[in-house]
Design an enzyme around this catalytic site. Sequence first.
Site, mmCIF file in Angstrom:
data_model
loop_
_atom_site.group_PDB
_atom_site.id
_atom_site.type_symbol
_atom_site.label_atom_id
_atom_site.label_comp_id
_atom_site.label_asym_id
_atom_site.label_seq_id
_atom_site.Cartn_x
_atom_site.Cartn_y
_atom_site.Cartn_z
ATOM 1 N N ARG A 80 -12.979 17.156 -7.620
ATOM 2 C CA ARG A 80 -13.775 18.380 -7.514
ATOM 3 C C ARG A 80 -14.095 18.699 -6.046
ATOM 4 N NH1 ARG A 80 -19.791 19.363 -8.725
ATOM 5 N NH2 ARG A 80 -19.895 21.619 -9.056
ATOM 6 N N HIS A 84 -13.101 22.090 -4.079
ATOM 7 C CA HIS A 84 -14.111 22.927 -3.428
ATOM 8 C C HIS A 84 -13.844 23.049 -1.930
ATOM 9 C CE1 HIS A 84 -17.552 23.217 -6.545
ATOM 10 N NE2 HIS A 84 -16.401 23.029 -7.159
ATOM 11 N N ASN A 112 -22.125 23.574 -4.798
ATOM 12 C CA ASN A 112 -21.821 22.271 -4.207
ATOM 13 C C ASN A 112 -22.971 21.278 -4.282
ATOM 14 O OD1 ASN A 112 -19.194 22.955 -3.522
ATOM 15 N ND2 ASN A 112 -19.753 23.705 -1.487
ATOM 16 N N HIS A 211 -10.578 19.289 -15.534
ATOM 17 C CA HIS A 211 -11.832 19.159 -16.267
ATOM 18 C C HIS A 211 -11.747 18.115 -17.378
ATOM 19 C CE1 HIS A 211 -13.455 23.409 -15.052
ATOM 20 N NE2 HIS A 211 -13.438 22.546 -14.058
#
Length: 342
Positions: A80, A84, A112, A211
């Site tokens: 993740r 990001h 975040n 995910h």
Amino acid sequence: MAELVLPMPFPLSISKVSKMRNQALILLCIVVFGVIGTCHGGSLRKKYYKKTCPNAEEIIKKATEKHVGNDPTLPARFLRMHFHDCFVRGCDGSVLLNSTTNNSAEKDAIPNLTLAGFDVIDDIKAEVEKKCPNVVSCADVLALAARDAVSFKFQRPLWEVLTGRRDGRVSRVSEAMANLPSPFSNFTTLVRNFANQGLNVHDLVVLSGGHTIGVGHCNAFSNRLYNFTGRGDQDPSLNPTYAAFLKTQCRNLTDNTTFVPMDPGSVFTFDNNYYVTVKQNKGLLQSDAALLTNKGSRNIVNELLDPKKFFTEFAQSMKRMGAINVLTGNEGEIRKKCFVVN
């Protein structure tokens, strides 16, 4: 150069899309560059540190595996974090920078605030610095650590990571807010978010498969349980049995501390079960459920029910994502410590 995104009718299968795109990319590279190897990802290449730090990738791998062995949540966290990082200013390590008195950094943007593992990335970088000071970028450390963490249980790399990224000096909270896909996004918005990064619908559906590991905080989806249209209602597209279970975990709209598995039964197992879950209308986030609202993306979801297909496609999409707007050559810098510019 940004990836060439081909406009094409959604009903095409993954195999046809991949073949057509690869042929177009090869032709583009030959026409523009004369060679294929320098096209995608700019100056990124295999074994970039072969001469300057021959053992860099092995040092990162060993340090990553040591931490993952003690903390099974790290694969999801690093994956993740890498995502990001790449979606804001490209894969330049800017998500790792701390805010200063004069600047609020990406790290402090609302999306975040639930990122974790920064201290581990700092530790891995420190291990590399012991052997090769001021050589290996934090951006490369993060990209490699994400791959090595997810690959740990498989004892083989799940995707190729080209190296040669440089670290960015700029990190702004406003840019993170503007560029990171929201868990509340519909399909149209998600497609636009990905297109802005040179990625297409195929990449959107494939990368959403990440995910399959990790957790989601209640405030990222509780509106689907309690106030979907502002009338105190439940999202009708959410599996009712699953919704009833989620309500036992997330008691109200204001719960921002409780979390649940993104993919029930697969929180620590990287596989293609996410697509089984989505097909059952058990996608946790509104952005997960959105993949079923378009015929083309539904077709891709169906194809990714094949485990072999998923792992192949995920590897290709991760390689493309890892090359988004990278800094190379003399651009940016090589940070000594990932949380502060030199």
